[in-house]
Design a protein around this motif. Structure first.
Motif, PDB file in Angstrom:
ATOM      1  N   ASP A   3     -11.801  12.416   5.704  1.00  0.00           N
ATOM      2  CA  ASP A   3     -10.974  14.420   4.548  1.00  0.00           C
ATOM      3  C   ASP A   3      -9.584  14.236   5.510  1.00  0.00           C
ATOM      4  O   ASP A   3      -8.796  13.996   6.308  1.00  0.00           O
ATOM      5  N   GLY A   4      -9.326  15.104   4.846  1.00  0.00           N
ATOM      6  CA  GLY A   4      -7.752  15.986   5.065  1.00  0.00           C
ATOM      7  C   GLY A   4      -6.640  14.837   5.394  1.00  0.00           C
ATOM      8  O   GLY A   4      -5.273  15.558   5.439  1.00  0.00           O
ATOM      9  N   ILE A   5      -6.268  13.644   4.266  1.00  0.00           N
ATOM     10  CA  ILE A   5      -5.184  13.285   4.033  1.00  0.00           C
ATOM     11  C   ILE A   5      -4.130  14.460   3.363  1.00  0.00           C
ATOM     12  O   ILE A   5      -4.444  15.263   2.225  1.00  0.00           O
ATOM     13  N   ASN A   6      -3.139  13.711   4.112  1.00  0.00           N
ATOM     14  CA  ASN A   6      -2.421  15.091   3.307  1.00  0.00           C
ATOM     15  C   ASN A   6      -0.918  14.376   3.113  1.00  0.00           C
ATOM     16  O   ASN A   6      -0.154  15.061   1.919  1.00  0.00           O
ATOM     17  N   TRP A   7      -0.349  13.200   2.830  1.00  0.00           N
ATOM     18  CA  TRP A   7       0.744  12.973   2.250  1.00  0.00           C
ATOM     19  C   TRP A   7       1.128  11.959   1.423  1.00  0.00           C
ATOM     20  O   TRP A   7       1.773  12.144   1.193  1.00  0.00           O
ATOM     21  N   THR A   8      -0.273  12.347   0.608  1.00  0.00           N
ATOM     22  CA  THR A   8      -0.326  12.069  -0.887  1.00  0.00           C
ATOM     23  C   THR A   8      -1.742  12.949  -1.402  1.00  0.00           C
ATOM     24  O   THR A   8      -1.961  13.055  -0.913  1.00  0.00           O
ATOM     25  N   ALA A   9      -1.169  12.531  -3.007  1.00  0.00           N
ATOM     26  CA  ALA A   9      -2.315  13.666  -3.555  1.00  0.00           C
ATOM     27  C   ALA A   9      -3.362  12.926  -3.673  1.00  0.00           C
ATOM     28  O   ALA A   9      -4.699  13.507  -4.244  1.00  0.00           O
ATOM     29  N   GLY A  10      -2.675  11.641  -3.426  1.00  0.00           N
ATOM     30  CA  GLY A  10      -4.088  11.036  -4.083  1.00  0.00           C
ATOM     31  C   GLY A  10      -3.132   8.922  -4.568  1.00  0.00           C
ATOM     32  O   GLY A  10      -2.245   8.867  -4.466  1.00  0.00           O
ATOM     33  N   ILE A  11      -4.338   8.133  -5.135  1.00  0.00           N
ATOM     34  CA  ILE A  11      -3.595   6.622  -5.497  1.00  0.00           C
ATOM     35  C   ILE A  11      -4.115   6.796  -6.921  1.00  0.00           C
ATOM     36  O   ILE A  11      -5.055   7.126  -7.365  1.00  0.00           O
ATOM     37  N   ASP A  12      -2.942   6.065  -7.714  1.00  0.00           N
ATOM     38  CA  ASP A  12      -2.992   5.812  -8.544  1.00  0.00           C
ATOM     39  C   ASP A  12      -4.376   4.887  -9.772  1.00  0.00           C
ATOM     40  O   ASP A  12      -4.823   4.047  -8.853  1.00  0.00           O
ATOM     41  N   VAL A  13      -5.671   5.765 -10.258  1.00  0.00           N
ATOM     42  CA  VAL A  13      -6.368   4.543 -10.874  1.00  0.00           C
ATOM     43  C   VAL A  13      -6.173   3.124 -11.676  1.00  0.00           C
ATOM     44  O   VAL A  13      -6.594   2.323 -11.396  1.00  0.00           O
ATOM     45  N   LYS A  14      -5.083   3.228 -11.440  1.00  0.00           N
ATOM     46  CA  LYS A  14      -4.171   1.605 -12.654  1.00  0.00           C
ATOM     47  C   LYS A  14      -3.770   1.168 -11.754  1.00  0.00           C
ATOM     48  O   LYS A  14      -3.916  -0.204 -11.888  1.00  0.00           O
ATOM     49  N   THR A  15      -3.099   1.630 -10.783  1.00  0.00           N
ATOM     50  CA  THR A  15      -1.756   0.893  -9.891  1.00  0.00           C
ATOM     51  C   THR A  15      -2.158   0.827  -8.887  1.00  0.00           C
ATOM     52  O   THR A  15      -1.874  -0.851  -8.077  1.00  0.00           O
ATOM     53  N   GLY A  16      -3.262   1.864  -8.043  1.00  0.00           N
ATOM     54  CA  GLY A  16      -2.903   1.250  -6.865  1.00  0.00           C
ATOM     55  C   GLY A  16      -1.810   1.762  -5.894  1.00  0.00           C
ATOM     56  O   GLY A  16      -2.252   1.658  -4.263  1.00  0.00           O
ATOM     57  N   LYS A  17      -1.123   2.680  -6.672  1.00  0.00           N
ATOM     58  CA  LYS A  17       0.124   3.026  -5.677  1.00  0.00           C
ATOM     59  C   LYS A  17      -0.477   4.446  -5.352  1.00  0.00           C
ATOM     60  O   LYS A  17      -1.231   4.897  -6.304  1.00  0.00           O
TER      61      LYS A  17
ATOM     62  N   TYR B   3       0.858  -1.600  -0.246  1.00  0.00           N
ATOM     63  CA  TYR B   3       0.236   0.193  -0.057  1.00  0.00           C
ATOM     64  C   TYR B   3       1.344   0.833   0.272  1.00  0.00           C
ATOM     65  O   TYR B   3       0.578   2.228  -0.898  1.00  0.00           O
ATOM     66  N   THR B   4       1.888   0.907   0.676  1.00  0.00           N
ATOM     67  CA  THR B   4       2.400   2.726   1.081  1.00  0.00           C
ATOM     68  C   THR B   4       4.196   2.401   1.445  1.00  0.00           C
ATOM     69  O   THR B   4       4.827   1.746   1.839  1.00  0.00           O
ATOM     70  N   PRO B   5       4.848   2.102   0.211  1.00  0.00           N
ATOM     71  CA  PRO B   5       6.023   1.945  -0.244  1.00  0.00           C
ATOM     72  C   PRO B   5       6.799   2.696   0.509  1.00  0.00           C
ATOM     73  O   PRO B   5       6.631   4.070   0.621  1.00  0.00           O
ATOM     74  N   ASN B   6       8.309   2.384   1.205  1.00  0.00           N
ATOM     75  CA  ASN B   6       8.946   3.576   1.756  1.00  0.00           C
ATOM     76  C   ASN B   6       8.281   3.908   2.842  1.00  0.00           C
ATOM     77  O   ASN B   6       8.656   5.103   2.943  1.00  0.00           O
ATOM     78  N   ASP B   7       7.359   3.518   3.622  1.00  0.00           N
ATOM     79  CA  ASP B   7       6.207   5.126   4.973  1.00  0.00           C
ATOM     80  C   ASP B   7       7.093   5.344   5.718  1.00  0.00           C
ATOM     81  O   ASP B   7       8.136   5.583   6.268  1.00  0.00           O
ATOM     82  N   ALA B   8       7.428   6.290   5.780  1.00  0.00           N
ATOM     83  CA  ALA B   8       7.539   6.940   7.117  1.00  0.00           C
ATOM     84  C   ALA B   8       6.316   8.004   7.729  1.00  0.00           C
ATOM     85  O   ALA B   8       7.240   8.439   9.086  1.00  0.00           O
TER      86      ALA B   8
ATOM     87  N   GLN C 250      15.277   5.600  -4.458  1.00  0.00           N
ATOM     88  CA  GLN C 250      15.040   5.298  -2.960  1.00  0.00           C
ATOM     89  C   GLN C 250      14.311   6.033  -1.954  1.00  0.00           C
ATOM     90  O   GLN C 250      14.342   4.744  -0.875  1.00  0.00           O
ATOM     91  N   ILE C 251      13.940   7.315  -1.933  1.00  0.00           N
ATOM     92  CA  ILE C 251      13.430   7.513  -0.583  1.00  0.00           C
ATOM     93  C   ILE C 251      12.133   8.202  -1.182  1.00  0.00           C
ATOM     94  O   ILE C 251      12.584   9.568  -1.411  1.00  0.00           O
ATOM     95  N   GLN C 252      10.451   8.075  -0.676  1.00  0.00           N
ATOM     96  CA  GLN C 252      10.272   8.847  -1.698  1.00  0.00           C
ATOM     97  C   GLN C 252       9.759  10.144  -0.729  1.00  0.00           C
ATOM     98  O   GLN C 252       9.657   9.847   0.844  1.00  0.00           O
ATOM     99  N   THR C 253       9.284  10.603  -1.556  1.00  0.00           N
ATOM    100  CA  THR C 253       8.713  11.943  -0.678  1.00  0.00           C
ATOM    101  C   THR C 253       6.968  12.221  -1.037  1.00  0.00           C
ATOM    102  O   THR C 253       6.223  13.213   0.275  1.00  0.00           O
ATOM    103  N   TYR C 254       6.570  11.852  -1.656  1.00  0.00           N
ATOM    104  CA  TYR C 254       5.178  11.295  -1.703  1.00  0.00           C
ATOM    105  C   TYR C 254       4.577  13.199  -2.353  1.00  0.00           C
ATOM    106  O   TYR C 254       5.509  13.642  -2.448  1.00  0.00           O
TER     107      TYR C 254
END
Length: 551
Positions: A338-352, A282-287, A361-365
């Protein structure tokens, strides 16, 4: 006169759970993990007459709480407290609960969360710690028939989730990931407790997925991926689905460059061999500690005109996901918070996440909640606890909706690169509750991702939810309230407050033609911590109790 011994509990009985709706034989009632009951005596018309039938005091040695779902068979209840003590309670009279026996595993301090037991053959299977153990207790007498130390080569491992019976095996997941454990799943023989298979969630060098653990710290050895919520099982495809926890150190992804497989993932394994059939991360390289150990719910749905078995999960990260159960095909994801701020959303094709970059190597999202050396403290929404977490959602086949109990609010997270050791812990930072945390109950369609209804509640939910054929959804809050909602409108139709908060889910059972709602009480340390900005509950006391309500 002693009651006659109940029939052995088998995997087949759990598959056919609807044929004995009066019982609750497995942690999530049946293998789907829907936590839906066909009982309907307590319904929209009768619930106004629901009142306390009886209560039972459990172990009140501090810390005094339980996260256990009681199991029910023919009017007898089986549950644990946080010390790993197993209780058999006679609830057959309906007006009083009598402890028949207890089994105390002699767990060392400090106590560790314990989320319940499994019934298997004539045994009550439980977990305990200090050291990590799996225990088979005679269901009728309370005598320990076998006990196995399952620590293996993971000395900091903890066992907290309720075991799951599948065929002739007991499946468990190893917790303790946050302490720097390389977590695993394993199967044990019901009759003897002997290990049948064990598979690590974090791949060793050279194994598939090991390339996602970069850097020079050998982070895979202490990589986490803990499991502390009971999985689901699909007999049709012979797959069991378990959620894996966060990578470690949880707040410092720079220590472990890469996607960090197979943390923050659902793992679909063959229960006979442990072979991994499919996974989704669900969340690669989770912080942010957005682990996804929570329930993965099976249901039947129609896609492209074809009826099939699907899998849905209300993520700790604030999104609701749906997959094909057989092959893990990603189908849908949408925000339920509501108010999720760690990502702008989920890709409709990949689910990422849409801002996931496979070349990094280090995700900034989205960057909004991503900490940097220059700015090591950031506000994260949802809070590190979620969203939904180990407190289970419920899905009603009657309404075809999933009901998600979600904590609302944000926390401030700070990176601390010195916290990468056994002595200092493996958190890689800390967090502070800087605003009032509350909760919502969300009714959503897992096929479309559409939010149908949502209600806001004044206090955090650490308990989870139950739905019934009576058209009701039950949940409980940290302030001691137990609430019933109309499953179509989410209108509140009943409430009681017992003065002590909840970190355990509600369940239901019946004796004869009388239906009961049962829930165990007591707030864990993390649950109490979520009330930091809730001054009216500052003096609320704790107690480990079992409350049973009836008409």
């Amino acid at each position: 006169m002693p009651a006659a011994s109940a029939a052995d509990v088998t995997s087949d009985r759990i598959v056919k759970a609807d044929s004995e709706p009066q019982n609750w034989l497995s942690n999530n009632r049946d293998y789907t993990s829907q936590r839906f009951s066909p009982l309907d005596a307590i319904n929209k018309d009768t619930v106004k007459g629901l009142k306390l039938a009886f209560s039972v005091s459990l172990n009140n040695q501090a810390p005094n709480y339980t996260e256990s779902t009681p199991l029910a068979e023919d009017g007898f209840l089986y549950l644990t407290d946080t010390w790993g003590v197993v209780y058999k309670i006679d609830a057959t009279q309906g007006t009083v609960g009598r402890i028949v026996w207890t089994m105390d595993p002699g767990q060392e301090k400090p106590s560790i969360a314990n989320r319940g037991v499994a019934l298997a053959d004539n045994l009550v299977i439980s977990v305990a710690n200090g050291p990590a153990r799996l225990i088979g207790t005679d269901k009728d007498t309370g005598e320990v028939l076998w006990e196995k130390d399952i620590t293996g080569d993971t000395p900091r491992v903890e066992m907290t989730g309720a075991p799951l019976l599948i065929k002739d095996k007991i499946i468990v997941g190893a917790a303790g990931g946050d302490a720097g454990t390389r977590a695993w799943m394993a199967a044990y023989d019901v009759a003897t407790g002997d290990e049948v298979w064990k598979e690590y969630n974090i791949p060793a060098p050279g194994e598939p997925g090991s390339e996602t653990w970069g850097g020079t710290n050998n982070a895979w050895e202490t990589g986490g991926g803990g499991m502390y919520v009971t999985g689901s099982y699909d007999p049709e495809h012979d797959l069991t689905y378990w959620g894996a926890g966060n990578p470690v150190p949880m707040f410092d992804p720079s220590y472990r460059p890469g996607d960090n497989l197979y943390t923050n993932s659902v793992l679909a394994r063959n229960p006979d061999t442990g072979k991994l059939n499919w996974y989704f991360q669900y969340t690669p390289n989770d912080a942010w500690d957005y682990d996804e150990e929570g329930t993965h719910i099976l249901f039947r749905g129609s896609l492209n005109g074809e009826e099939q078995t699907l899998l849905t999960h209300s993520g700790r990260n604030g999104f609701l996901y749906t997959f094909g159960a057989n092959n893990g095909q990603f189908l849908k994801a949408g925000a339920y918070m509501d108010g999720i701020n760690w990502t702008a959303g989920i890709d409709v094709k990949t689910g990422k996440p849409v801002d996931y970059d496979p070349n990094k190597q280090i995700q900034t999202y989205a960057g909004t909640a991503t900490r940097t050396d220059a700015d090591p403290t950031k506000r994260a929404c949802p809070s590190i606890a979620g969203g939904n977490n180990f407190w289970p959602s419920t899905l009603s086949p009657k309404t075809k909706l999933i009901y998600i109990p979600a904590m609302t609010g944000c926390v401030d997270v700070t990176t601390d690169t010195t916290m990468h050791s056994v002595d200092k812990g493996w958190s890689g930072g800390s967090y502070v509750v800087s605003e009032r945390l509350e909760s919502s109950l969300v009714a959503a369609d897992p096929l479309t991702g559409q939010i149908k209804k949502k209600v806001q509640l004044d206090y955090p939910n650490y308990a989870g939810a139950l739905s019934t054929a009576g058209g009701l959804v039950f949940t409980a809050l940290t302030d001691g309230s137990i609430i019933a909602f109309d499953d179509e409108t989410l209108e509140e139709v009943w409430r009681a407050n017992v003065g002590v908060g909840f970190t355990a889910p509600p369940m239901t059972f019946a004796v004869g033609d009388k239906q009961y709602i049962a829930i165990a009480s007591g707030l864990s340390g993390p649950a109490r911590g979520k009330l930091r900005m809730t001054p009216e509950l500052a003096e609320q006391r704790n107690a480990a109790m079992l409350f049973v309500f009836g008409l």
